[in-house]
Design a protein around this motif. Structure first.
Motif, PDB file in Angstrom:
ATOM      1  N   SER A  80       0.871  -1.143   0.159  1.00  0.00           N
ATOM      2  CA  SER A  80       0.089  -0.006   0.094  1.00  0.00           C
ATOM      3  C   SER A  80       0.938   1.193  -0.246  1.00  0.00           C
ATOM      4  N   GLY A 102      -7.865   0.593  -2.942  1.00  0.00           N
ATOM      5  CA  GLY A 102      -6.328  -0.140  -2.206  1.00  0.00           C
ATOM      6  C   GLY A 102      -6.614   0.104  -0.818  1.00  0.00           C
ATOM      7  N   PHE A 103      -7.162   1.126  -0.254  1.00  0.00           N
ATOM      8  CA  PHE A 103      -7.020   1.077   1.186  1.00  0.00           C
ATOM      9  C   PHE A 103      -8.201   0.152   1.862  1.00  0.00           C
ATOM     10  N   VAL A 109      -6.536  -2.835   2.172  1.00  0.00           N
ATOM     11  CA  VAL A 109      -5.613  -2.889   3.410  1.00  0.00           C
ATOM     12  C   VAL A 109      -6.563  -3.251   4.615  1.00  0.00           C
ATOM     13  N   VAL A 129      -5.330  -4.794  -3.426  1.00  0.00           N
ATOM     14  CA  VAL A 129      -4.235  -3.793  -3.151  1.00  0.00           C
ATOM     15  C   VAL A 129      -3.478  -4.085  -4.401  1.00  0.00           C
TER      16      VAL A 129
END
Length: 311
Positions: free
Chosen positions: A129, A157-158, A161, A296
């Motif tokens: 990340s 992406g977050f 995560v 991710v």
């Protein structure tokens, strides 16, 4: 070893001379060999991280970092200095090199703590990340334009995560927090020293990084030191060698081929980490880890494509 930032040339094609130079460089690109070097780099990084995870169960984290940095510098010096001499350290950007080395010292230490507290593959997935944090910080810090595609990649992406870290009733684990700290640290320095490859050679970048790490990590010995056995010293040397080979392969991969051609193969590191995690420690990847990692990685690859297209 941490995730490589996107380092694209925004001035490409700005002038006939620049276009000619770019065409000449492209003519000498060796993409298949560059990809091979990148895959080898990920394999060596996976091995180095696995050795570090094994070592921190026996020795203090600071000692593991010190010996890895020391042996990495030793092997790099043996391979490079006979051909370049001390001129390899010649630079007009010592402050940027020191900032890069300091961030690497902190982020590598965070990584070692993270992998000592959580599965290797999980820490690796969170580490991916870092480019997302680099883009986020470039929007906030450098006031870069954020279009819908960038925000979509960041949010996806977050989300990945969050799935990997699996915050629940007990909140995030300590290991996950250190892995996130590593990603933020590396993402911030990516923004701060972006573009160093435009003025510095691969060997200069490598030797400055190794020398800075070897100068900073001895301070971690203040937090504990156990005299290594003969076999322990050999394993320390192997970790340093794996790290040095990884750095060498990394820099040469980016010298031999465009970033857009070789960067996607960096995600092989997650494949090796999953395999090593299962083979050595018997950690079976969870559905959440696999799904979160895929998100991710997908977000990172999309950002790579999008940023390349923009430039």
């Amino acid at each position: 070893m941490q995730v490589r930032p996107l380092e694209l040339n925004p001035d490409a094609g700005a002038a006939p001379g620049a276009a000619f130079a770019a065409a000449a460089a492209a003519k000498h690109d060796n993409v298949p060999l560059g990809i091979l070097y990148m895959v080898l780099a990920t394999l060596m990084l996976g091995a180095s991280n696995a050795i570090a995870k094994w070592q921190v169960a026996i020795y203090p984290v600071g000692e593991v970092m010190f010996f890895r940095s020391f042996f990495s510098l030793l092997f790099c010096a043996v391979a490079i200095l006979p051909f370049t001499g001390l001129s390899v350290f010649t630079t007009r950007r010592p402050r940027d090199h020191l900032a890069r080395g300091l961030s690497q010292a902190v982020s590598q230490t965070f990584t070692s703590i993270a992998i000592s507290l959580m599965p290797l593959a999980g820490a690796t997935a969170i580490n991916f990340s870092a480019p997302l944090f680099a883009v986020l910080l470039s929007i906030v810090w450098l006031k870069e334009r954020a279009d819908a595609a960038r925000w979509a990649a960041l949010l996806a992406g977050f989300l990945g995560v969050l799935i990997v870290t699996n915050p629940g009733a007990n909140s995030l684990t300590v290991g996950a927090l250190f892995a996130l700290g590593n990603a933020v640290m590396y993402g911030s320095v990516t923004v701060a020293v972006r573009g160093m490859t435009a003025t510095e050679s691969a060997n200069t970048l490598l030797m400055w990084q190794m020398a800075t790490l070897a100068a900073l990590h001895p301070f971690l010995l203040l937090f504990g030191f156990h005299l290594p056995t003969t076999s322990g010293a050999i394993i320390f040397a192997m970790s340093g060698l794996a790290n040095a080979v990884a750095q060498y392969c990394w820099t040469h991969a980016l010298r031999l081929a465009p970033t857009t051609a070789v960067s996607p193969f960096y995600y092989f590191l997650l494949v090796w980490s999953l395999g090593i995690d299962f083979a050595v420690w018997g950690n079976v990847p969870t559905i959440g880890l696999l799904i979160g990692s895929a998100i991710v990685v997908g977000a990172g690859l999309f950002l790579l494509y999008h940023e390349t297209k923009r430039r």
